[in-house]
Design an enzyme around this catalytic site. Sequence first.
Site, PDB file in Angstrom:
ATOM      1  N   ASN A  11      37.089  13.219  40.705  1.00  0.00           N
ATOM      2  CA  ASN A  11      38.064  14.092  41.363  1.00  0.00           C
ATOM      3  C   ASN A  11      37.941  15.465  40.693  1.00  0.00           C
ATOM      4  O   ASN A  11      38.506  15.704  39.630  1.00  0.00           O
ATOM      5  CB  ASN A  11      39.467  13.495  41.183  1.00  0.00           C
ATOM      6  CG  ASN A  11      40.537  14.326  41.854  1.00  0.00           C
ATOM      7  OD1 ASN A  11      40.269  15.426  42.353  1.00  0.00           O
ATOM      8  ND2 ASN A  11      41.763  13.818  41.849  1.00  0.00           N
ATOM      9  N   LYS A  18      38.584  14.753  36.862  1.00  0.00           N
ATOM     10  CA  LYS A  18      39.122  13.452  36.454  1.00  0.00           C
ATOM     11  C   LYS A  18      38.152  12.391  36.936  1.00  0.00           C
ATOM     12  O   LYS A  18      37.538  12.567  37.994  1.00  0.00           O
ATOM     13  CB  LYS A  18      40.487  13.210  37.104  1.00  0.00           C
ATOM     14  CG  LYS A  18      41.556  14.161  36.614  1.00  0.00           C
ATOM     15  CD  LYS A  18      42.918  13.737  37.161  1.00  0.00           C
ATOM     16  CE  LYS A  18      43.881  14.896  37.054  1.00  0.00           C
ATOM     17  NZ  LYS A  18      44.654  15.141  38.262  1.00  0.00           N
ATOM     18  N   ARG A  93      36.482  12.511  45.603  1.00  0.00           N
ATOM     19  CA  ARG A  93      37.646  12.939  46.367  1.00  0.00           C
ATOM     20  C   ARG A  93      37.332  14.319  46.961  1.00  0.00           C
ATOM     21  O   ARG A  93      36.991  15.244  46.215  1.00  0.00           O
ATOM     22  CB  ARG A  93      38.863  13.043  45.459  1.00  0.00           C
ATOM     23  CG  ARG A  93      40.055  13.563  46.212  1.00  0.00           C
ATOM     24  CD  ARG A  93      41.217  13.818  45.288  1.00  0.00           C
ATOM     25  NE  ARG A  93      42.350  14.250  46.075  1.00  0.00           N
ATOM     26  CZ  ARG A  93      43.247  15.126  45.664  1.00  0.00           C
ATOM     27  NH1 ARG A  93      43.141  15.660  44.458  1.00  0.00           N
ATOM     28  NH2 ARG A  93      44.250  15.460  46.425  1.00  0.00           N
ATOM     29  N   HIS A 182      47.002  13.915  51.023  1.00  0.00           N
ATOM     30  CA  HIS A 182      47.400  12.665  50.340  1.00  0.00           C
ATOM     31  C   HIS A 182      47.035  11.431  51.177  1.00  0.00           C
ATOM     32  O   HIS A 182      47.626  10.368  51.003  1.00  0.00           O
ATOM     33  CB  HIS A 182      48.927  12.595  50.091  1.00  0.00           C
ATOM     34  CG  HIS A 182      49.450  13.555  49.090  1.00  0.00           C
ATOM     35  ND1 HIS A 182      50.713  14.099  49.210  1.00  0.00           N
ATOM     36  CD2 HIS A 182      48.931  14.055  47.950  1.00  0.00           C
ATOM     37  CE1 HIS A 182      50.936  14.907  48.187  1.00  0.00           C
ATOM     38  NE2 HIS A 182      49.867  14.900  47.414  1.00  0.00           N
ATOM     39  N   HIS A 210      55.342   9.744  49.588  1.00  0.00           N
ATOM     40  CA  HIS A 210      54.535  10.021  48.393  1.00  0.00           C
ATOM     41  C   HIS A 210      55.182  11.202  47.675  1.00  0.00           C
ATOM     42  O   HIS A 210      55.078  12.350  48.117  1.00  0.00           O
ATOM     43  CB  HIS A 210      53.088  10.345  48.809  1.00  0.00           C
ATOM     44  CG  HIS A 210      52.209  10.746  47.660  1.00  0.00           C
ATOM     45  ND1 HIS A 210      51.182   9.967  47.181  1.00  0.00           N
ATOM     46  CD2 HIS A 210      52.215  11.859  46.888  1.00  0.00           C
ATOM     47  CE1 HIS A 210      50.592  10.581  46.163  1.00  0.00           C
ATOM     48  NE2 HIS A 210      51.209  11.734  45.969  1.00  0.00           N
ATOM     49  N   LEU A 211      55.875  10.904  46.571  1.00  0.00           N
ATOM     50  CA  LEU A 211      56.639  11.950  45.876  1.00  0.00           C
ATOM     51  C   LEU A 211      56.057  12.157  44.484  1.00  0.00           C
ATOM     52  O   LEU A 211      56.474  11.518  43.514  1.00  0.00           O
ATOM     53  CB  LEU A 211      58.116  11.533  45.790  1.00  0.00           C
ATOM     54  CG  LEU A 211      58.775  11.043  47.099  1.00  0.00           C
ATOM     55  CD1 LEU A 211      60.211  10.580  46.834  1.00  0.00           C
ATOM     56  CD2 LEU A 211      58.752  12.141  48.156  1.00  0.00           C
ATOM     57  N   GLY A 212      55.076  13.030  44.385  1.00  0.00           N
ATOM     58  CA  GLY A 212      54.494  13.379  43.088  1.00  0.00           C
ATOM     59  C   GLY A 212      54.841  14.821  42.798  1.00  0.00           C
ATOM     60  O   GLY A 212      55.914  15.299  43.174  1.00  0.00           O
ATOM     61  N   ARG A 243      56.185  23.836  45.248  1.00  0.00           N
ATOM     62  CA  ARG A 243      55.983  24.325  46.623  1.00  0.00           C
ATOM     63  C   ARG A 243      57.273  24.214  47.418  1.00  0.00           C
ATOM     64  O   ARG A 243      58.015  23.234  47.273  1.00  0.00           O
ATOM     65  CB  ARG A 243      54.895  23.509  47.324  1.00  0.00           C
ATOM     66  CG  ARG A 243      53.513  23.860  46.859  1.00  0.00           C
ATOM     67  CD  ARG A 243      52.470  22.930  47.464  1.00  0.00           C
ATOM     68  NE  ARG A 243      51.725  22.253  46.428  1.00  0.00           N
ATOM     69  CZ  ARG A 243      51.016  21.140  46.600  1.00  0.00           C
ATOM     70  NH1 ARG A 243      50.951  20.568  47.773  1.00  0.00           N
ATOM     71  NH2 ARG A 243      50.380  20.600  45.587  1.00  0.00           N
ATOM     72  N   ASP A 284      59.705  19.529  36.825  1.00  0.00           N
ATOM     73  CA  ASP A 284      59.615  18.103  36.504  1.00  0.00           C
ATOM     74  C   ASP A 284      60.928  17.409  36.860  1.00  0.00           C
ATOM     75  O   ASP A 284      61.996  17.767  36.343  1.00  0.00           O
ATOM     76  CB  ASP A 284      59.315  17.936  35.007  1.00  0.00           C
ATOM     77  CG  ASP A 284      58.909  16.507  34.677  1.00  0.00           C
ATOM     78  OD1 ASP A 284      59.567  15.566  35.172  1.00  0.00           O
ATOM     79  OD2 ASP A 284      57.941  16.333  33.927  1.00  0.00           O
ATOM     80  N   ARG A 286      62.122  14.607  36.022  1.00  0.00           N
ATOM     81  CA  ARG A 286      62.822  14.004  34.877  1.00  0.00           C
ATOM     82  C   ARG A 286      63.821  14.980  34.268  1.00  0.00           C
ATOM     83  O   ARG A 286      64.952  14.628  33.945  1.00  0.00           O
ATOM     84  CB  ARG A 286      61.820  13.598  33.780  1.00  0.00           C
ATOM     85  CG  ARG A 286      61.139  12.308  34.032  1.00  0.00           C
ATOM     86  CD  ARG A 286      59.970  12.156  33.121  1.00  0.00           C
ATOM     87  NE  ARG A 286      58.912  13.106  33.501  1.00  0.00           N
ATOM     88  CZ  ARG A 286      57.617  12.887  33.321  1.00  0.00           C
ATOM     89  NH1 ARG A 286      57.218  11.806  32.728  1.00  0.00           N
ATOM     90  NH2 ARG A 286      56.719  13.770  33.705  1.00  0.00           N
ATOM     91  N   VAL A 334      57.583  10.572  41.172  1.00  0.00           N
ATOM     92  CA  VAL A 334      59.019  10.539  41.442  1.00  0.00           C
ATOM     93  C   VAL A 334      59.384   9.260  42.193  1.00  0.00           C
ATOM     94  O   VAL A 334      60.345   8.559  41.846  1.00  0.00           O
ATOM     95  CB  VAL A 334      59.450  11.790  42.254  1.00  0.00           C
ATOM     96  CG1 VAL A 334      60.927  11.712  42.625  1.00  0.00           C
ATOM     97  CG2 VAL A 334      59.144  13.071  41.479  1.00  0.00           C
ATOM     98  N   ASN A 337      59.348   6.184  39.911  1.00  0.00           N
ATOM     99  CA  ASN A 337      60.156   6.172  38.680  1.00  0.00           C
ATOM    100  C   ASN A 337      61.598   6.635  38.809  1.00  0.00           C
ATOM    101  O   ASN A 337      62.424   6.298  37.957  1.00  0.00           O
ATOM    102  CB  ASN A 337      59.480   7.047  37.623  1.00  0.00           C
ATOM    103  CG  ASN A 337      58.116   6.511  37.238  1.00  0.00           C
ATOM    104  OD1 ASN A 337      58.005   5.417  36.713  1.00  0.00           O
ATOM    105  ND2 ASN A 337      57.079   7.260  37.545  1.00  0.00           N
ATOM    106  N   GLU A 387      44.998   5.953  44.024  1.00  0.00           N
ATOM    107  CA  GLU A 387      44.024   6.680  44.847  1.00  0.00           C
ATOM    108  C   GLU A 387      42.594   6.431  44.392  1.00  0.00           C
ATOM    109  O   GLU A 387      41.682   6.344  45.203  1.00  0.00           O
ATOM    110  CB  GLU A 387      44.350   8.185  44.815  1.00  0.00           C
ATOM    111  CG  GLU A 387      45.594   8.496  45.627  1.00  0.00           C
ATOM    112  CD  GLU A 387      46.211   9.853  45.297  1.00  0.00           C
ATOM    113  OE1 GLU A 387      46.844   9.963  44.227  1.00  0.00           O
ATOM    114  OE2 GLU A 387      46.069  10.780  46.095  1.00  0.00           O
TER     115      GLU A 387
END
Length: 403
Positions: A11, A18, A93, A182, A210-212, A243, A284, A286, A334, A337, A387
């Site tokens: 990726n 990665k 990817r 995604h 999909h909540l990243g 975004r 973030d 968290r 997100v 978690n 993924e």
Amino acid sequence: MTGATRVLVLNAGSSSVKYQLIDMVDGTRLAAGLVERIGEHAGRLVHTPHGGDRREAVRPFADHAAALKAVAEELAADGRGLDSPELAAIGHRVVHGGKRFTAPTVVTDEVLTEIRRLVPVAPLHNPANITGIEVARGLRPDLPQVAVFDTAFHTTIPEHAARYAIDTAVADRHRVRRYGFHGTSHQYVSRATARLLGRDPAELNVIVLHLGNGASASAVAGGVCVETSMGLTPLEGLVMGTRSGDVDAGVVFHLHRVGGLSVDEIDDLLNRRSGLLGLAGENDMREILRRVEEQDDPAARLALDAYVHRLRKYLGAYYAVLGRVDAIAFTAGVGENAAPVRAAATAGLTELGIVVDPELNSVRSTEARVISAEYSRVTVAVVPTDEELEIAQQAFTLVHPSH
Ligand code: ADP
């Protein structure tokens, strides 16, 4: 399974690569790692072999070629180099596949040219993906290089949902339409949800959230994607880490004409300084949740409420698009978690057959799991995305169709 059973997944981003080496016999990660800050003074490589110690090297990596060469050396040091006969393919990817690439594709010169032609619609992503493919091809020219596109799963979206309501000639000339992103994750998670429920994907209607850092929703009818929230670029749709998601396009004209911002400044504002970061100074989730819980911080509360409100709007919209919903799947950082986000997104929807069980929702686990009450007509689930495994599987199936 005998012969070449391993796939290296790459990726490549603008300043990072990665990677994971996966054995397709049982999905074992034989190695995972990343090279970051490529082209800067202090680059970093982190490599973790299966069952071994994490290795870290801080040194400059001049370009993607230098970075991939270093990755190849790390893999070779584990006895799993790129020259290994066990390597079946390299899966890449690729963010934008346009309308043309509806499935994983073995890279040829012609395919590379077509991916290059899509650079104007994905200027931040496709150039790095292309570099990754070119460098990997140089290292193993004989090995199948497979491109797996973020957009492919969404190419089934019907025309009336994929089109913006603008002049068709203008849209066609500039390839302006809703592509969605995604896709690899939405595809993996919708199937994994069917598996979790012991159902055939062909008979299941699923809403995937999909909540990243980036976030998107999709409506999947019988295994086929029929709607998704990202558009021409990954900016449309949900409120994300940095975004804005949906804004009236008039905001852009206003900021330019009245605010005096240049187009590049507005691009930067909406893509990198908006979302949770814009509303609360923090991207973030968290930290947003901590500030809400511990300090009752009004900016963090507003950011959380705006995030959840947008999510609920999409949930309701996709319910109507599908007509019948069997399952809702939360995934990515997100989604996997943040129990309070899942609870707030689904609260008060009993009339729609959606009832989340607070106790099940609060369980912390890395496994796919149901969090709705037994009597909930719609099953709500947390389904971790993977993924890399999906890319590896798609690449492997393409080069070894018999397995
Ligand atoms: P990416 O889109 O970069 O792949 P991820 O899917 O890993 O991102 O999601 C990253 C985001 O997930 C973080 O920015 C953070 O907001 C959120 N996240 C991770 N862990 C938690 C947690 N325990 N509670 C709330 N949010 C979390």
